[in-house]
Design a protein around this motif. Structure first.
Motif, mmCIF file in Angstrom:
data_model
loop_
_atom_site.group_PDB
_atom_site.id
_atom_site.type_symbol
_atom_site.label_atom_id
_atom_site.label_comp_id
_atom_site.label_asym_id
_atom_site.label_seq_id
_atom_site.Cartn_x
_atom_site.Cartn_y
_atom_site.Cartn_z
ATOM 1 N N GLY A 180 0.757 -1.153 -0.042
ATOM 2 C CA GLY A 180 0.054 -0.124 -0.094
ATOM 3 C C GLY A 180 0.850 1.215 -0.029
ATOM 4 N N LYS A 181 0.498 2.271 0.767
ATOM 5 C CA LYS A 181 1.158 3.448 0.780
ATOM 6 C C LYS A 181 1.100 3.980 2.193
ATOM 7 C CE LYS A 181 -0.519 4.201 -4.013
ATOM 8 N NZ LYS A 181 0.410 3.764 -4.742
ATOM 9 N N VAL A 182 2.020 4.990 2.640
ATOM 10 C CA VAL A 182 1.902 5.739 3.825
ATOM 11 C C VAL A 182 1.919 7.027 3.454
ATOM 12 C CG1 VAL A 182 2.995 5.953 6.254
ATOM 13 C CG2 VAL A 182 3.038 3.516 4.932
ATOM 14 N N LYS A 183 1.375 8.015 4.184
ATOM 15 C CA LYS A 183 1.419 9.346 4.101
ATOM 16 C C LYS A 183 1.487 10.061 5.400
ATOM 17 C CE LYS A 183 -1.865 12.081 2.765
ATOM 18 N NZ LYS A 183 -3.245 13.017 2.051
ATOM 19 N N VAL A 184 2.521 11.001 5.360
ATOM 20 C CA VAL A 184 2.373 11.896 6.745
ATOM 21 C C VAL A 184 2.167 13.289 6.224
ATOM 22 C CG1 VAL A 184 3.871 12.649 8.501
ATOM 23 C CG2 VAL A 184 4.232 10.212 7.665
ATOM 24 N N ASP A 185 1.514 14.122 6.843
ATOM 25 C CA ASP A 185 1.310 15.406 6.421
ATOM 26 C C ASP A 185 0.898 16.238 7.607
ATOM 27 O OD1 ASP A 185 -1.809 15.394 6.991
ATOM 28 O OD2 ASP A 185 -1.945 14.706 4.752
ATOM 29 N N ALA A 205 4.432 14.153 3.204
ATOM 30 C CA ALA A 205 5.813 13.141 2.607
ATOM 31 C C ALA A 205 5.042 11.850 2.622
ATOM 32 C CB ALA A 205 6.711 13.057 3.781
ATOM 33 N N PHE A 206 5.610 10.825 1.861
ATOM 34 C CA PHE A 206 5.052 9.677 1.405
ATOM 35 C C PHE A 206 6.037 8.497 1.497
ATOM 36 C CE2 PHE A 206 3.315 12.883 -1.059
ATOM 37 C CZ PHE A 206 1.891 12.975 -0.973
ATOM 38 N N ILE A 207 5.508 7.349 1.703
ATOM 39 C CA ILE A 207 6.401 5.988 1.358
ATOM 40 C C ILE A 207 5.407 5.443 0.182
ATOM 41 C CG2 ILE A 207 7.072 3.966 2.270
ATOM 42 C CD1 ILE A 207 7.123 5.036 5.037
ATOM 43 N N ASN A 208 5.970 5.318 -1.008
ATOM 44 C CA ASN A 208 5.143 5.083 -2.192
ATOM 45 C C ASN A 208 5.974 4.233 -3.115
ATOM 46 O OD1 ASN A 208 3.068 4.547 -4.036
ATOM 47 N ND2 ASN A 208 3.163 6.568 -4.874
ATOM 48 N N VAL A 246 -0.743 10.753 10.318
ATOM 49 C CA VAL A 246 -0.300 9.645 9.635
ATOM 50 C C VAL A 246 -1.102 8.690 9.024
ATOM 51 C CG1 VAL A 246 0.496 8.406 11.532
ATOM 52 C CG2 VAL A 246 1.737 7.945 9.436
ATOM 53 N N GLY A 247 -1.182 8.262 7.877
ATOM 54 C CA GLY A 247 -2.261 7.535 7.361
ATOM 55 C C GLY A 247 -1.869 6.373 6.745
ATOM 56 N N ILE A 248 -2.413 5.161 6.365
ATOM 57 C CA ILE A 248 -2.061 4.233 5.583
ATOM 58 C C ILE A 248 -3.196 3.930 4.341
ATOM 59 C CG2 ILE A 248 -0.497 2.813 7.124
ATOM 60 C CD1 ILE A 248 -2.862 1.015 7.710
ATOM 61 N N TYR A 249 -2.658 3.759 3.308
ATOM 62 C CA TYR A 249 -3.743 3.402 2.019
ATOM 63 C C TYR A 249 -3.455 2.251 1.258
ATOM 64 C CZ TYR A 249 -4.012 8.620 3.139
ATOM 65 O OH TYR A 249 -4.331 9.634 3.719
ATOM 66 N N ASP A 250 -4.538 1.743 0.606
ATOM 67 C CA ASP A 250 -4.089 0.634 -0.334
ATOM 68 C C ASP A 250 -3.435 1.152 -1.622
ATOM 69 O OD1 ASP A 250 -6.207 1.843 -1.940
ATOM 70 O OD2 ASP A 250 -7.698 0.287 -1.447
ATOM 71 N N SER A 251 -3.171 0.356 -2.423
ATOM 72 C CA SER A 251 -2.439 0.595 -3.495
ATOM 73 C C SER A 251 -3.085 1.684 -4.700
ATOM 74 C CB SER A 251 -2.178 -0.505 -4.502
ATOM 75 O OG SER A 251 -3.424 -1.210 -4.884
ATOM 76 N N ALA A 252 -4.730 1.716 -4.446
ATOM 77 C CA ALA A 252 -5.413 2.804 -5.075
ATOM 78 C C ALA A 252 -5.604 3.964 -4.458
ATOM 79 C CB ALA A 252 -6.718 1.931 -5.388
ATOM 80 N N TRP A 253 -4.764 4.323 -3.238
ATOM 81 C CA TRP A 253 -5.250 5.506 -2.638
ATOM 82 C C TRP A 253 -6.314 5.421 -1.834
ATOM 83 C CZ3 TRP A 253 -1.137 8.225 -0.373
ATOM 84 C CH2 TRP A 253 -0.263 8.362 -1.272
ATOM 85 N N LYS A 254 -7.105 4.460 -1.476
ATOM 86 C CA LYS A 254 -7.968 4.526 -0.669
ATOM 87 C C LYS A 254 -7.929 4.300 0.827
ATOM 88 C CE LYS A 254 -12.457 1.745 0.521
ATOM 89 N NZ LYS A 254 -13.349 0.698 0.096
ATOM 90 N N VAL A 259 -4.058 8.445 11.854
ATOM 91 C CA VAL A 259 -4.037 8.767 13.372
ATOM 92 C C VAL A 259 -3.576 10.097 13.220
ATOM 93 C CG1 VAL A 259 -2.583 8.498 15.468
ATOM 94 C CG2 VAL A 259 -3.265 6.626 14.080
ATOM 95 N N LYS A 260 -4.121 11.052 14.259
ATOM 96 C CA LYS A 260 -3.736 12.566 14.216
ATOM 97 C C LYS A 260 -3.208 12.809 15.619
ATOM 98 C CE LYS A 260 -8.311 13.708 13.393
ATOM 99 N NZ LYS A 260 -8.967 12.395 13.032
ATOM 100 N N ARG A 261 -2.360 13.850 15.524
ATOM 101 C CA ARG A 261 -1.984 14.605 16.626
ATOM 102 C C ARG A 261 -2.170 16.268 16.683
ATOM 103 N NH1 ARG A 261 -2.077 10.256 18.256
ATOM 104 N NH2 ARG A 261 -0.514 8.843 19.205
ATOM 105 N N ASP A 262 -2.486 16.520 17.587
ATOM 106 C CA ASP A 262 -2.645 18.187 17.438
ATOM 107 C C ASP A 262 -1.224 18.799 17.277
ATOM 108 O OD1 ASP A 262 -5.222 18.403 17.843
ATOM 109 O OD2 ASP A 262 -5.349 18.328 20.007
ATOM 110 N N LEU A 263 -0.903 19.976 16.783
ATOM 111 C CA LEU A 263 0.094 20.552 16.474
ATOM 112 C C LEU A 263 -0.017 22.379 16.450
ATOM 113 C CD1 LEU A 263 3.152 20.392 15.570
ATOM 114 C CD2 LEU A 263 2.340 20.478 13.156
#
Length: 349
Positions: A180-185, A205-208, A246-254, A259-263
């Motif tokens: 899948g994919k990992v995204k941090v934003d 940023a991504f792991i893709n 930070v979130g995880i997604y399947d290969s089609a970006w679903k 998980v969220k943290r206040d910043l």
């Protein structure tokens, strides 16, 4: 007499309005599973009453040692059940609460600490929080380790405050059943509501692609640069705020889960350029040893300060200093304070 009567009537009107605008409600537990396996969900059933339309907010907390009361400095995830109508009759709400696959099992918590669910009602139109239910034995839950690979993601360490213009280091871990994919934003939110437009995005940023994993979580990190032009948190309007996600997604970006943290984003630190006056250091970010490059470092004392303002190391007689061992530092942003005159920043990764 007339003046006193008018004052009395005004008092009655203000009191009446106060009661009219006050919100009341209750949340009572019907059932919470005794145990939930990490990476799975547990069915929770509660009843509620409320004099206004609202949503039910549920958070997973840790308890204080040897108590059932929640430690409000702990936070292990949350969810909302929206669309609750006003009702004076106890009304049943049933939902599934998902436990992250990387959640620390109860057996891994500090001695005397347990997991507990905390409930509250939140008015649809920001009327505030009410109808609290927390801190009781009935709120406790045991979380067990996952028995197979599951989809999960969680932060391991992240800052709660960052200055505009600085680099933010987000440490996280994840497991994936399939590639899948990992995204941090970092993104601006309206309360807890995702703002879906380009102007709300601060950095990402991504792991893709992200490969499928074993049962053991994969530890990783991403560095996000917070642009100097980013509006600081105190300048935002209404319920707007920043969150690190930070979130995880399947290969089609679903989306699978996030998980969220206040910043909190603060004003730029205004720290001098590290190449000023012939002084420089490298590498930056640094893992183990920070090398000093200077014709001569005219410094009697160097203080190394973390982002909470705490001095974590003092180096005396630094005139001929060539390197600084930072291998035992935690990941994050630090400041070199030279004779309380110059400041330079570096990132430990």
């Amino acid at each position: 007499m007339k003046t006193r009567l008018l004052l009395f009537l005004s008092f009655l009107m203000i009191t009446a309005l106060t009661f009219v605008n006050a919100q009341t409600g209750t949340v009572n537990i019907v059932s919470i599973p005794a145990t939930i396996e990490a990476g799975t969900s547990g069915a929770i059933e509660v009843t509620y009453t409320s004099d206004i339309a609202c949503k039910l907010n549920i958070t997973l907390r840790e308890t204080k040692p040897n108590e059932t009361s929640a430690d409000w400095d702990s936070w292990n995830g949350q969810m909302d059940v929206a669309g609750l109508v006003a009702t004076s009759t106890p009304t049943t709400v049933t939902f599934n609460y998902n436990i992250a696959g990387g959640q620390t099992p109860s057996s891994g918590l500090a001695s005397g600490v347990q997991y507990t669910f905390a409930f509250k009602l939140v008015g649809d139109n920001a009327e505030g929080n009410f109808g609290f239910n927390d801190g009781q034995a009935a709120n406790l839950v045991e979380i067990t380790a996952p028995s197979s690979v599951v989809n999960s993601v969680n932060f391991t360490s992240v800052p709660t405050t960052i200055a505009a213009g600085d680099d933010l280091l987000a440490n996280f871990e994840y497991t994936l059943v399939n590639e899948g994919k990992v995204k941090v934003d970092v993104r601006k939110y309206d309360g807890d509501t995702y703002i879906n437009n380009a102007s709300a995005l601060v950095a990402e940023a991504f792991i893709n692609p992200a490969a499928a994993t074993t049962i053991t979580p994969v530890a990783d990190s991403k560095t996000l640069t917070i642009d100097e032009s980013t509006p600081i948190s105190s300048s935002l309007s209404g319920n707007e705020n920043y969150k690190l996600v930070v979130g995880i997604y399947d290969s089609a970006w679903k989306s699978i889960m996030e998980v969220k943290r206040d910043l909190t984003i603060t004003a730029s630190l205004g720290i001098d350029d590290a190449k000023e006056d012939g002084f420089a250091f490298y590498p930056n970010p640094v893992e183990d040893v920070l090398m000093i490059k200077s014709n001569k470092l005219f410094a009697k004392t160097i203080n190394i300060i973390d982002m909470t303002g705490r001095t974590i190391r003092v180096i005396n007689n630094a005139e001929n200093l060539k390197s600084i061992d930072v291998s035992d530092f935690k990941n994050g942003l630090y400041i070199l304070n030279i004779d309380n005159k110059k400041q330079y920043k570096f990132l430990k990764k």
